[in-house]
Design an enzyme around this catalytic site. Structure first.
Site, PDB file in Angstrom:
ATOM      1  N   GLU A  64       0.839  -1.040  -0.019  1.00  0.00           N
ATOM      2  CA  GLU A  64       0.057  -0.070  -0.246  1.00  0.00           C
ATOM      3  C   GLU A  64       0.810   1.285  -0.197  1.00  0.00           C
ATOM      4  O   GLU A  64       0.839   2.228  -0.719  1.00  0.00           O
ATOM      5  CB  GLU A  64      -0.812  -0.117   1.419  1.00  0.00           C
ATOM      6  N   ASP A  68       0.684   3.735  -3.012  1.00  0.00           N
ATOM      7  CA  ASP A  68       0.277   4.960  -2.873  1.00  0.00           C
ATOM      8  C   ASP A  68       1.213   6.220  -3.779  1.00  0.00           C
ATOM      9  O   ASP A  68       0.883   7.087  -4.223  1.00  0.00           O
ATOM     10  CB  ASP A  68       0.378   5.458  -1.484  1.00  0.00           C
ATOM     11  N   GLU A 138      -4.831   0.889  -3.586  1.00  0.00           N
ATOM     12  CA  GLU A 138      -3.319   1.258  -3.663  1.00  0.00           C
ATOM     13  C   GLU A 138      -2.460  -0.026  -3.526  1.00  0.00           C
ATOM     14  O   GLU A 138      -1.359  -0.045  -4.390  1.00  0.00           O
ATOM     15  CB  GLU A 138      -2.940   2.086  -2.302  1.00  0.00           C
TER      16      GLU A 138
END
Lengths: 247, 247
Positions: A64, A68, A138
């Protein structure tokens, strides 16, 4: 290893659950996974984390973090090219309207992440992990990036996340009135919200206003801006984010 | 256009200043610019911005926005691969110690951006634009990305920015004590700094402490954390950032 992947020999070793995930990823991403373990990890929410024998918890949080960043870059470039005459303030603001918890969460649900996320949450848990699908989205971007490289990932993000789920014109033309958002919230929750002008600094030409937002007489957030109104908007925006209000 | 670039015909049109910039970029980046105009833009600080006939100010701020994202992704991936057993909190913290205004500014100076930045700043201007070389470094990363693509840019960032200028072991092993930093600052500046415990929320198992940092009796920043000490550190860290103290 490359030949092994090219011949898709690994698919012979898939169990039923693996096959199901590989098919789901192919539908979402457009290509079958080369390295399925990346995607197994991407759909593993921290509540379903397994602990290795060395005591390390394995979940999608690392992916993640990577996804991101990758997503931020792809959207940054997309806006950079799409709006050659707009300044960086506009680009930053527009990007944050696309890449934010709430909207990613909605897109994550829409593309069907609900069906493949592994989590171990009670009803209460779902309430505290509101953004589980956005986080997983993400992580998915991070997995696609590692699996197929930057340019494939960019194509995936633009053609399957941004373009079908975000109406850029709409995003740009909506000026969100954060102040009215927060006042609306306060009335619903029976709380008292006040805006206090704390200071005006700077020169005659470039003034900076600082406004404090209080909830029930207690400091909650602050905002700065070149006018009192903009500083209030900023303080209200920060408050909306802190309260995780849907925008 | 591609053939034009391949044959480097554009170099025939370079004036003396262009030639000097192209040589400087080759030394910094490792390859000659394909599209010099990107780099001309990357070194143009907003104080030297030209206004187009449509009233648009042209400076490196848009490229800085793009380069900031690209740099963040490259460093995120680098740490992700280098530390396979560390969690996303560690990765995020380590990244922000690398990609921060102060350290990028120092690297920008070291690689010689001082010599090619176009700015129009008085002495006072330099004081308010402290991070001019860090900003330009980000814009340079943005220009390299657009000029030569993601993978070349990654090689450039890792081999010419990160690896020669950042000692990762050192960065990781230094735990910055923000609280002592801010107290040190207050003594030097003759200001009064107080930490106030505002609230303790959450359940028995997961407490959250909120600490307010006051300077001369006025609210300055706040911090949250699972212990009072961590909340104080967080508030102090925010204050260091707000005051732009070198760390």
């Amino acid at each position: 290893m490359k030949i092994f992947r090219k011949l898709r020999l690994q698919e012979l070793l898939y169990n039923k659950k693996d096959k199901r995930l590989a098919t789901a990823i192919k539908l979402m991403v457009g290509r079958k996974p080369l390295n399925l373990s990346l995607f197994k990890l991407a759909v593993k929410h921290s509540s379903a984390a397994e602990e290795t024998k060395h005591g390390i918890k394995v979940s999608n949080e690392r992916l993640e973090y990577l996804g991101d960043a990758v997503l931020g870059t792809i959207v940054a470039e997309h806006l950079f090219i799409k709006f050659p005459y707009r300044d960086e303030g506009f680009l930053t603001e527009t990007r944050s309207r696309i890449v934010n918890r709430e909207s990613l969460n909605q897109v994550g649900k829409k593309i069907g992440l609900e069906k493949i996320v592994e989590s171990d949450l009670t009803e209460k848990g779902f309430f505290t992990h509101k953004s589980i699908y956005g986080d997983t989205l993400e992580a998915l971007v991070g997995a696609v990036y590692l699996d197929r490289g930057y340019y494939f990932c960019r194509k995936f993000v633009l053609s399957r996340i941004i373009s079908p789920h975000f109406d850029l014109d709409n995003i740009i033309n909506t000026t969100i009135n954060f102040k009215s958002k927060i006042i609306e919230w306060s009335q619903k929750e029976n709380r008292e919200v006040d805006f206090l002008l704390k200071s005006i600094t700077g020169s005659q030409r470039f003034k900076e206003f600082t406004v404090e937002l209080k909830i029930d007489q207690e400091f909650f957030t602050e905002g700065k801006g070149p006018t009192k109104k903009k500083a209030e908007q900023e303080a209200a925006k920060n408050a909306c984010e802190k309260l995780k209000l849907a925008i």
